[in-house]
Motif scaffolding. Structure first.
Motif: not given
Length: 518
Positions: A389-401
């Protein structure tokens, strides 16, 4: 399942200029964030008359609460194609549409004078929560828009250049605005904040209208992997937010990347927070010099980005990261020397040397940031070989957190150190112990973090050749290829970069769904 943002386009070809322009509006909107980072602590200690510990506590609480919002933004954004709202606007653009008005309202609340302390605490929390949605989309889009590494490098460069333009515009124009409205009254800061709030909001809306994202297909239907039948209860999805946050750390490339990222973000955050104090209380220069130095540094930084884009493509991100780090170490060493011997240097020469050293610093920082952002665009490709799956948002969210958490800790630490050394709110000079610690925080601490980041970067084996093997294997499996047909070299690369056995990849794991038995 279709919508106006799900048309097919070539993921390996050139990204349309309009889409690149739309993406450039997101980092341009950081003019609002630059205003907050540069002046918020100074504004509250000088005009609102809050104690430095109260201000740092307020900023810390706001950033930490905002950090807890980012996993939800990433989780939500990845799965919005399952909703009519997401299918109409796109899973990334829909988040922008939600966050744009909220960001402006709460941002302006930070600059209103005469409100009770609880009001500033609340608005600060809401501002950081709304801004987290914007940063989640910005982090996600470079990897989302294309699989062409050259195009990704260009988009990363656009991200830096647009951010530099935003910072330059703010810093250079602020010199004139402080002259026009004065620098010793709160209304000047309010009107400047309003100006940049309007500019940032317009930029975000243009980005919403023009940015391009990956269309709907099996790889972007992330919600289908939340359970065996593609459906999940509200409680399970709520738990899934935290499960996905933690399980993403199991991807080896991401863990190593995080070491680089945290070092890079933390040393830049410390420098940004303490910059005004370093210039005013250590170098004994005026606020206009802060804006002038920042503006000139950004101008040169834009020119440096073009070189770093080319160099990153030639050397891979890890070596570019280290080269930029060496330049940063030299620049911070020069700043330390200037701080120690400032009394023996005339004001004019002192200001000139500060700008020169800041240019060198921006040369190094632009390289470190370019490399870090480029390497991040490669992580979702490794995640796809693991999850399908493409989960760019997941990693973007972790980075932001993690960004917010470490920035909050940095802010709290700075506030504690300044308070411990006797920092005097609203004063034009500070005690010698405070001045010494400002200098240490501005120079010595960043050098330690840069060195640590350089050491960590040597652990990541994401070369261009290895990345191409991952992309080729993802494409083969997307097209129905059998995992049993993998060649030995590709299998070795996948296992090295993912940290999983090859047989456990392509969704045969519980990285997305904790109940999946593989």
């Amino acid at each position: 399942m279709s919508g106006n943002n799900t048309m097919n386009y070539d993921l390996t070809g050139k990204v349309p200029l309009l889409a690149k322009f739309g993406f450039s509006m997101l980092p341009l909107a950081w003019v609002t964030q630059t205003m907050v980072v540069t002046w918020q602590m100074f504004y509250f200690t000088t005009f609102v008359k809050m104690s430095v510990m109260m201000v740092t506590l307020m900023l810390t609480v706001g950033k930490v609460v905002g950090a807890f919002a980012t996993p939800f933004w990433g989780y939500l954004s990845d799965r919005l194609y399952r909703t009519a709202f997401g299918r109409k606007f796109g899973r990334r653009r829909a988040v922008l549409l939600l966050c744009i008005p909220l960001n402006f309202i709460f941002y302006m609340g930070l600059w209103i004078m005469g409100m009770p302390t609880w009001f500033y605490f609340l608005v600060n929390i809401l501002y950081w929560a709304a801004w987290a949605g914007v940063t989640t989309v910005q982090y996600a889009l470079p990897a989302e828009m294309t699989e062409n590494t050259t195009q990704r490098a260009q988009i990363v460069g656009i991200n830096q250049i647009a951010g530099a333009i935003g910072g330059t515009s703010l810093s250079m124009l602020n010199i004139w605005l402080f002259t026009l409205w004065g620098k010793d009254n709160w209304t000047a800061y309010f009107y400047i904040a309003l100006l940049w709030g309007i500019v940032g909001t317009i930029a975000l809306f243009i980005g919403f209208l023009t940015v391009q994202e990956r269309p709907y297909d099996a790889s972007t239907d992330v919600a289908s992997s939340d359970s065996s039948n593609g459906e999940a209860s509200g409680l399970k999805r709520f738990v899934g937010v935290f499960w996905n946050f933690l399980s993403a750390m199991r991807v080896k490339s991401y863990r190593v990347y995080l070491g680089m990222y945290i070092c890079e973000q933390t040393f830049r955050a410390i420098r940004g927070t303490i910059n005004t104090y370093f210039v005013m209380f250590v170098l004994l220069l005026d606020p206009q010099t802060v804006s002038l130095g920042t503006g000139v540094g950004f101008i040169f930084g834009m020119a440096f980005v073009a070189m770093w884009i080319w160099l990153t493509a030639k050397l891979d991100g890890m070596r570019t990261f280290r080269l930029g780090g060496y330049a940063c170490i030299l620049a911070f060493a020069c700043m330390l020397g200037l701080g120690i011997f400032h009394a023996s240097v005339s004001t004019g020469v002192r200001a000139t040397l500060f700008v020169v050293f800041l240019i060198l610093m921006n040369f190094g920082i632009s390289g470190v940031v370019n490399a870090t952002q480029f390497v991040f665009t490669l992580v979702p490709d490794v995640d796809e070989i693991v999850t399908a799956k493409r989960r760019e948002g997941q990693y973007a969210g972790i980075n932001s957190t993690l960004d917010v958490i470490f920035t909050a800790l940095e802010t709290l630490l700075i506030g504690a150190v300044l308070s411990w050394t006797g920092f005097v709110e609203g004063a034009t000079t500070q005690p010698p112990a405070t001045v010494d610690w400002i200098m240490i925080l501005y120079t010595v601490v960043p050098v330690v973090l840069v060195i640590l980041g350089n050491i960590v970067s040597r652990l990541l084996k994401m070369t261009s050749a290895n990345h191409k093997k991952v992309l080729a294997e993802v494409t083969r499996l997307r097209n129905g290829g059998d995992m049993k047909d993998v060649d030995a070299d590709t299998k070795k690369v996948v296992e090295e970069l993912s940290g999983f056995k090859y047989e456990e990849c392509w969704g045969h794991n519980n990285v997305i769904d904790a109940t999946n038995k593989g």
